[in-house]
Design an enzyme around this catalytic site. Sequence first.
Site, PDB file in Angstrom:
ATOM      1  N   ASN A   9      66.371  48.511  39.199  1.00 27.19           N
ATOM      2  CA  ASN A   9      66.788  47.806  37.917  1.00 27.19           C
ATOM      3  C   ASN A   9      66.511  46.203  37.407  1.00 27.19           C
ATOM      4  O   ASN A   9      65.956  45.351  37.611  1.00 27.19           O
ATOM      5  CB  ASN A   9      68.351  47.351  37.980  1.00 27.19           C
ATOM      6  CG  ASN A   9      69.016  46.562  36.446  1.00 27.19           C
ATOM      7  OD1 ASN A   9      68.703  46.452  35.744  1.00 27.19           O
ATOM      8  ND2 ASN A   9      69.832  45.509  37.029  1.00 27.19           N
ATOM      9  N   LYS A  11      66.452  45.106  34.749  1.00 26.24           N
ATOM     10  CA  LYS A  11      66.737  43.909  33.918  1.00 26.24           C
ATOM     11  C   LYS A  11      66.125  44.127  32.688  1.00 26.24           C
ATOM     12  O   LYS A  11      65.260  45.072  31.698  1.00 26.24           O
ATOM     13  CB  LYS A  11      67.156  42.872  34.441  1.00 26.24           C
ATOM     14  CG  LYS A  11      67.805  42.890  36.079  1.00 26.24           C
ATOM     15  CD  LYS A  11      68.645  42.245  36.075  1.00 26.24           C
ATOM     16  CE  LYS A  11      68.830  42.634  37.857  1.00 26.24           C
ATOM     17  NZ  LYS A  11      69.778  41.230  37.970  1.00 26.24           N
ATOM     18  N   HIS A  89      77.556  46.473  34.688  1.00 28.79           N
ATOM     19  CA  HIS A  89      76.491  45.567  35.316  1.00 28.79           C
ATOM     20  C   HIS A  89      77.077  44.538  35.181  1.00 28.79           C
ATOM     21  O   HIS A  89      77.648  44.161  33.935  1.00 28.79           O
ATOM     22  CB  HIS A  89      75.248  45.386  34.831  1.00 28.79           C
ATOM     23  CG  HIS A  89      74.094  44.827  36.232  1.00 28.79           C
ATOM     24  ND1 HIS A  89      74.287  43.282  36.306  1.00 28.79           N
ATOM     25  CD2 HIS A  89      73.550  44.996  37.312  1.00 28.79           C
ATOM     26  CE1 HIS A  89      73.402  42.390  37.146  1.00 28.79           C
ATOM     27  NE2 HIS A  89      73.370  43.868  37.472  1.00 28.79           N
ATOM     28  N   GLU A  91      76.378  41.642  34.635  1.00 17.95           N
ATOM     29  CA  GLU A  91      75.338  40.660  33.651  1.00 17.95           C
ATOM     30  C   GLU A  91      75.966  41.045  32.101  1.00 17.95           C
ATOM     31  O   GLU A  91      76.772  40.355  31.526  1.00 17.95           O
ATOM     32  CB  GLU A  91      73.720  40.718  33.448  1.00 17.95           C
ATOM     33  CG  GLU A  91      73.319  40.569  34.886  1.00 17.95           C
ATOM     34  CD  GLU A  91      72.210  40.608  35.003  1.00 17.95           C
ATOM     35  OE1 GLU A  91      71.568  41.221  35.079  1.00 17.95           O
ATOM     36  OE2 GLU A  91      72.277  39.306  36.519  1.00 17.95           O
ATOM     37  N   GLU A 161      78.765  45.081  44.229  1.00 17.95           N
ATOM     38  CA  GLU A 161      78.095  44.266  43.662  1.00 17.95           C
ATOM     39  C   GLU A 161      78.244  42.738  43.776  1.00 17.95           C
ATOM     40  O   GLU A 161      78.882  42.405  42.328  1.00 17.95           O
ATOM     41  CB  GLU A 161      77.068  44.309  42.169  1.00 17.95           C
ATOM     42  CG  GLU A 161      76.072  45.560  42.469  1.00 17.95           C
ATOM     43  CD  GLU A 161      75.235  45.432  41.426  1.00 17.95           C
ATOM     44  OE1 GLU A 161      73.397  45.547  41.473  1.00 17.95           O
ATOM     45  OE2 GLU A 161      74.538  44.402  40.146  1.00 17.95           O
ATOM     46  N   GLY A 167      70.792  37.869  42.086  1.00 17.15           N
ATOM     47  CA  GLY A 167      69.738  37.370  41.726  1.00 17.15           C
ATOM     48  C   GLY A 167      69.649  35.618  42.365  1.00 17.15           C
ATOM     49  O   GLY A 167      69.178  35.200  41.618  1.00 17.15           O
ATOM     50  N   SER A 205      70.547  40.584  45.898  1.00 13.23           N
ATOM     51  CA  SER A 205      69.880  40.068  46.977  1.00 13.23           C
ATOM     52  C   SER A 205      68.851  41.190  48.071  1.00 13.23           C
ATOM     53  O   SER A 205      68.589  40.756  48.695  1.00 13.23           O
ATOM     54  CB  SER A 205      70.244  39.119  47.418  1.00 13.23           C
ATOM     55  OG  SER A 205      69.953  37.754  46.064  1.00 13.23           O
TER      56      SER A 205
HETATM   57  C1  PEP Z   1      71.389  43.759  39.941  1.00 11.83           C
HETATM   58  O1  PEP Z   1      70.669  42.859  39.004  1.00 11.83           O
HETATM   59  O2  PEP Z   1      71.766  44.599  39.785  1.00 11.83           O
HETATM   60  C2  PEP Z   1      70.853  43.304  41.365  1.00 11.83           C
HETATM   61  C3  PEP Z   1      70.989  43.389  42.196  1.00 11.83           C
HETATM   62  O3  PEP Z   1      69.702  42.136  41.326  1.00 11.83           O
HETATM   63  P1  PEP Z   1      68.909  41.522  42.719  1.00 11.83           P
HETATM   64  O4  PEP Z   1      68.764  42.737  43.201  1.00 11.83           O
HETATM   65  O5  PEP Z   1      68.069  40.987  41.807  1.00 11.83           O
HETATM   66  O6  PEP Z   1      70.205  40.577  43.029  1.00 11.83           O
END
Ligand code: PEP
Length: 244
Positions: A9, A11, A89, A91, A161, A167, A205
């Site tokens: 992803n 982003k 997601h 976000e 998630e 992040g 992460s």
């Molecule tokens: C994500 O944005 O779906 C995500 C898992 O980000 P990160 O791997 O940076 O934590």
Amino acid sequence: MSKKLVAGNWKLNGSLQANDQLLDASVAVPGVDMAVCVPFPYLAQAQSRLVGVALGAQNVSEYDAGAYTGEVSATMLADFGCRYVIVGHSERRALFGEDDAMVGRKALAAQRKGIVPIVCVGESLDERKAGLAMSVVGRQLAAVLEVAGADAVGRMVLAYEPVWAIGTGLSATPAQVGEVHAGLRAWLNAHGVAASGVRILYGGSVKPDNATELFAVPDVDGGLIGGASLVADDFLAICRAAVA
Ligand code: PEP
């Protein structure tokens, strides 16, 4: 599940020039299904450069056409060969007001055009501390089930998630991941969804140094990768860790 799925992803990152390098380096790893979910303006560029790696988007409209300024429909994503689209997601839920029902409508809109939605669910830190992780993801899933129905949910990809792990560099532990993934599969079965066919990804992460232990957790069928998907070597190392 035979093969795991690892989806990047990106982003809100990228440029035509930087993407060329990243896309060319994102070569297919045998034994794992791979996808990259790029910003809308780069779909054509990614479509033309990816070989053996599926293309995905990061959002889709619940509407298919009409007076919806700024929206991008599933039909449009299909025009660019998108196989996947991320919906719900955290976000988008937190920053853009997407609620559980809207996530369900978006997932269904994608599926109607032959695009597999990657439906994200996950709890906040406060919710985890209050022991509410499973009830939150169950509520999020229930809205998708109500909109789309059990057969449709059985053809979606889910991504667990935890919001506090995205992040932050603070991945959930294998035990925490295992508990929720098993809970999600049980929830699906209890609600009439053929859970054995549903891929449940973990995201939050994931890095090359923790991918192997996270992918070894039962019921983890791959990963949704944010930050590490912007570094080709890291993304490929994570994909290799997902090979059975
Ligand atoms: C994500 O944005 O779906 C995500 C898992 O980000 P990160 O791997 O940076 O934590």
